[in-house]
Structure formats: C-alpha cells, structure tokens
Design an enzyme around this catalytic site. Structure first.
Site, PDB file in Angstrom:
ATOM      1  N   ASP A 289     106.433 -12.507 109.166  1.00 37.58           N
ATOM      2  CA  ASP A 289     107.633 -13.313 109.382  1.00 37.58           C
ATOM      3  C   ASP A 289     107.322 -14.723 108.901  1.00 37.58           C
ATOM      4  OD1 ASP A 289     109.704 -14.900 110.361  1.00 37.58           O
ATOM      5  OD2 ASP A 289     110.092 -13.498 112.006  1.00 37.58           O
TER       6      ASP A 289
ATOM      7  N   ARG B  26     108.054 -30.903 120.259  1.00 41.75           N
ATOM      8  CA  ARG B  26     107.801 -30.356 118.928  1.00 41.75           C
ATOM      9  C   ARG B  26     108.372 -31.285 117.864  1.00 41.75           C
ATOM     10  NH1 ARG B  26     109.911 -24.470 117.125  1.00 41.75           N
ATOM     11  NH2 ARG B  26     111.899 -25.510 117.366  1.00 41.75           N
TER      12      ARG B  26
ATOM     13  N   TYR C 179     117.740 -21.292 107.527  1.00 38.95           N
ATOM     14  CA  TYR C 179     118.376 -22.488 108.100  1.00 38.95           C
ATOM     15  C   TYR C 179     117.362 -23.484 108.623  1.00 38.95           C
ATOM     16  CZ  TYR C 179     117.683 -19.370 112.075  1.00 38.95           C
ATOM     17  OH  TYR C 179     117.133 -18.493 112.954  1.00 38.95           O
ATOM     18  N   LYS C 180     116.064 -23.133 108.548  1.00 34.88           N
ATOM     19  CA  LYS C 180     115.025 -24.072 108.976  1.00 34.88           C
ATOM     20  C   LYS C 180     114.650 -24.951 107.784  1.00 34.88           C
ATOM     21  CE  LYS C 180     113.746 -21.066 112.781  1.00 34.88           C
ATOM     22  NZ  LYS C 180     113.017 -19.860 113.186  1.00 34.88           N
TER      23      LYS C 180
ATOM     24  N   PHE D  76     107.597 -15.179 118.010  1.00 40.94           N
ATOM     25  CA  PHE D  76     108.904 -15.618 118.502  1.00 40.94           C
ATOM     26  C   PHE D  76     109.555 -14.441 119.235  1.00 40.94           C
ATOM     27  CE2 PHE D  76     113.407 -16.702 118.099  1.00 40.94           C
ATOM     28  CZ  PHE D  76     113.392 -18.038 118.443  1.00 40.94           C
TER      29      PHE D  76
HETATM   30  C1  PLP Z   1     113.796 -18.922 114.098  1.00 34.54           C
HETATM   31  C2  PLP Z   1     113.153 -17.595 114.248  1.00 34.54           C
HETATM   32  C3  PLP Z   1     113.933 -16.440 114.439  1.00 34.54           C
HETATM   33  C4  PLP Z   1     115.425 -16.505 114.610  1.00 34.54           C
HETATM   34  O1  PLP Z   1     116.040 -15.280 114.376  1.00 34.54           O
HETATM   35  P1  PLP Z   1     117.634 -15.251 114.083  1.00 34.54           P
HETATM   36  O2  PLP Z   1     117.960 -13.821 114.025  1.00 34.54           O
HETATM   37  O3  PLP Z   1     117.849 -15.999 112.812  1.00 34.54           O
HETATM   38  O4  PLP Z   1     118.305 -15.958 115.209  1.00 34.54           O
HETATM   39  C5  PLP Z   1     113.269 -15.225 114.481  1.00 34.54           C
HETATM   40  N1  PLP Z   1     111.931 -15.141 114.367  1.00 34.54           N
HETATM   41  C6  PLP Z   1     111.160 -16.235 114.195  1.00 34.54           C
HETATM   42  C7  PLP Z   1     109.680 -16.092 114.055  1.00 34.54           C
HETATM   43  C8  PLP Z   1     111.753 -17.492 114.152  1.00 34.54           C
HETATM   44  O5  PLP Z   1     110.999 -18.592 114.013  1.00 34.54           O
END
Ligand code: PLP
Length: 396
Positions: free
Chosen positions: A183, A355, A208-209, A112
């Site tokens: 992660d 998705r 939050y997911k 990400f």
């Molecule tokens: C959703 C997601 C994020 C989001 O990061 P925030 O700091 O919470 O906005 C980061 N890394 C990955 C791999 C994600 O899926």
C-alpha cells in the site's frame, strides 16, 4: 533545488502553513477551471458522446499511466478507480487466489485500519480456515512462513512515518512462496518508489494525499505485468469485462490491468486528479525526496531545540522515514487545535501524536522555521490549554 518549491501552482489560503498534505493535498490553482470545463463543455455540451469524444472511457488507464511514472511502474500496469479500501480488497483477493493451498494473510499492527478491516471482511467471505495474522512492524519479516499466502503492508506508517524496506520484505515474502502487496498511500508523490524494481505482485494507493487529487479522488491499483492476464478480479464489474458493450450474460475479464476496473468511473473527480497531476511535469521524484528529507530534518532539529516537551515518534534516521514527522505530546490534540487556529495546519492521531507532513512542491525552509516558532510559542505559553481546543471533532 532550482525547480522547487512551486508554490504559485497552488491555491493555498493566505497566512496558512500547510503541513497536512499527507492527509489531503491542497488545490492546484488550475484545477477549478479544468473541472468547470469538464462540467460545462464535456458533460453539458457533449452529453453521452463524451465517453468517446472526450476520452472518458480511457481516462482510468490514461491517468494510471501518469501515476505509474511517479511510482516506478511501467506503462499499462496501473489503472484508476474506486477507493483505496476497494483496491486493497481486489489486490488481496487476487493474491489469495494465486496461492490456493495457503490460508494466511500477514500484515502488521502499524497498518492503516481500513486495510485490516477489508482483509477481515474478505476472510469472512472465504471458506473456513482463512485468517488475518498481525505482527509488530519490526517483526513482520520474521513472521513470514510457509502458511502465508499474501503479505500486505503499507510502506510508510500513517502515524509514525516509519518506512518499511520494500525490496527486502518483498524478497523475503517471495522466498517463502507468498505474494506481496504494498500500500503506497503515504509513498506516492512523497518519495521515490521503485515498484518494478521491488518485484512485488500488487500495489495500491490513494491520490488525495501527496498527489493532490482532491477529496474522494480515485485510488490506483498496480499488477505486475506478467500477472495482469492471470489475476482474478473478485469484483467482476462490467467495465472490467473484456467486452462491456457486448452485454454478455457471463463475465470474462479484460486482458491486462483493465480487468481491475469495476463500474462507471468518477469522471469529474478523476478530471480534477488528471489536471492536478500537471504539477509534477518536469519534476523528478529524486528531487522531491531530497527536498523532503531536508525539510523533515530541519523541522526535527528546530522543534527539538525549541519544544522540549515534544517526543519524536518518527525514526530519527531519514532513510527509515517517509515524508512526515510525528511528535508525541500529552496534550497533542489541544495543541494541534491551537496550532491550526494560528494557521499552521497539521493533524492528530490518537492517542497523543501530532503529525506534520512535508511536501516540497509548496513548502520551503522559511515555512518550517515559522511553523516551529508558532509551535514553541503555543507550548511555552500553554496556549493550548483552553476548553474549545479540547473539543474533539468528528475528523481529527
Ligand atoms: C489514507 C489511507 C487509506 C484510506 O482509504 P480510503 O478507502 O481512500 O478511504 C487506506 N489505507 C491507507 C494505508 C491509508 O493511508
């Protein structure tokens, strides 16, 4: 699955089939009352006393222990706070500090972007010679060499749902002398994670997911217990200090995982998360995973049969997938808008990926079949082919 789904626990709008819990989990029904109580009874009536009397100061570690159970981590190894981007930075900085003679952060092109951006930012703060190196996801294990200080990967790819082998990659990283950071953004609450068994040094993730903590819910960080007293916090805030209320002029890290705290925690938001975690009481991740695989398999089979224009982007083999299914379609953005207009909520990732996330706590087989029927109808009738569905919003 006798125990699942538990739809009654969620406040989903009438007529909506929610296939986006991988991006923002829905609201558990009991959360608003709990948040109102925190606002009125705790903040309103207890005022500053609430830090002690309502357990606000202990909340990051208390909630961390509940998240720990869901990711295979021992008590006292996880703490909550900040955003995932910040936790990535902290883990990465501590990892580099553990390998001062090495200069490379290795990640993959499927990660990400914020994880990569935070690594870039950290590299720019370090002395010359540090670099972020990217490999293709399939080639990342082979790219680990004696220059790599830290391997930083996301277990489940946010676009395709492709899943890395945590244990094998961790073993390879450690055999080459590198530190491993996982992660778990798309793993926590979606499937079994065996953090302790993987032996990785650090893990981070958001809530939050699949954990339904609500928009802006705090992130988590895990440090392997034998390292927790050694890891050097780069963001040396007062609440990670050994004695915050001694107000010393110099920083001394707290023992254990508490040192990964930074500043004042988001109490209201964390209370929403703390309450939201009740939906996991009595649920085992193995049971969630089995049900999630069944829903994903059903969705792939039915969508491929009814929608020949779609091309599966996710791995076909369930063991190599997280809890989402992605299909490529040339007009994917417009098709997703048409789907959302009909109550089937998924999302879109550039350039052409539709998705769909599957969460067995509130989805069943009937939802999957109904979603596919609407998708097929939209594609068969080109219902996506309208100007208003091509208008890109700020958040896709
Ligand atoms: C959703 C997601 C994020 C989001 O990061 P925030 O700091 O919470 O906005 C980061 N890394 C990955 C791999 C994600 O899926």
């Amino acid at each position: 699955m006798a125990n699942l789904p538990r739809k009654d626990l969620f406040d989903l709008p009438e007529g909506v089939i929610y296939l986006d819990g991988n991006s923002l989990g829905p609201l558990p029904r009991h959360v608003p009352a709990r948040v109102a109580e925190v606002l009125r009874a705790e903040w309103g009536q207890e005022l500053i006393r609430a830090w002690n009397s309502c357990g606000w100061m202990d909340q990051p570690a208390r909630v961390g222990n509940r998240v720990a159970r869901l990711i295979g981590a021992p008590e006292g190894s996880v703490v909550m706070g900040d955003t995932l981007s910040i936790k990535v930075f902290q883990a990465l900085s501590a990892a580099l500090d553990m390998r001062p003679d090495r200069r490379v952060i290795l990640s993959d092109s499927g990660n990400f972007p914020t994880d990569l951006y935070m690594a870039e930012g950290l590299v720019s703060l370090k002395s010359a010679g540090y670099e972020l190196r990217l490999a293709e996801p399939e080639a990342v294990e082979a790219a680990i060499d004696e220059h790599v200080a830290a391997v930083m990967l996301t277990e489940v790819d946010y676009r395709s749902g492709r899943r890395h082998d945590m244990t094998a990659i961790t073993r390879a990283a450690q055999a080459a002398g590198a530190v491993m950071i996982w992660d778990l953004a798309h793993s926590a609450g979606a499937m079994e994670v065996d953090l302790a068994g993987s032996n990785c040094e650090f893990a981070v993730g958001c809530t939050y997911k699949y954990l339904n903590g609500g928009p802006g819910a705090p992130a988590f960080i895990y440090v392997r217990p034998d390292l927790a007293d050694k890891a050097k916090p780069a963001l040396s805030g007062w609440l990670g200090h050994d004695a915050p209320f001694a107000f010393e002029l110099g920083y001394r890290p707290a023992p254990g995982i508490e040192r990964m705290r930074v500043g004042t925690p988001p109490v209201v938001q964390m209370s929403a998360l703390e309450a939201a975690l009740d939906v996991w009481d009595g649920v085992e991740m193995a049971e969630i995973r089995a049900a999630s695989v069944a829903l994903c398999e059903q969705f792939i089979a039915e969508a491929e049969a009814a929608c020949p224009a779609l091309r599966l982007v996710s791995p076909r083999e369930a063991a190599r997938r997280g809890s989402q299914v992605s299909f490529a379609f040339e007009h994917g953005y417009a098709a997703m808008q048409a789907l959302i207009a009909r109550g089937v909520i998924g999302d879109f990732r550039a350039p052409d990926v539709m998705r769909f996330g599957f969460m067995p706590l509130y989805l069943d087989e009937g939802d999957v079949s109904a979603a596919v029927a609407i998708l097929a109808d939209i594609l068969d009738n080109r219902a996506w082919d309208r100007p208003e569905y091509r208008q890109a919003s700020r958040v896709t």
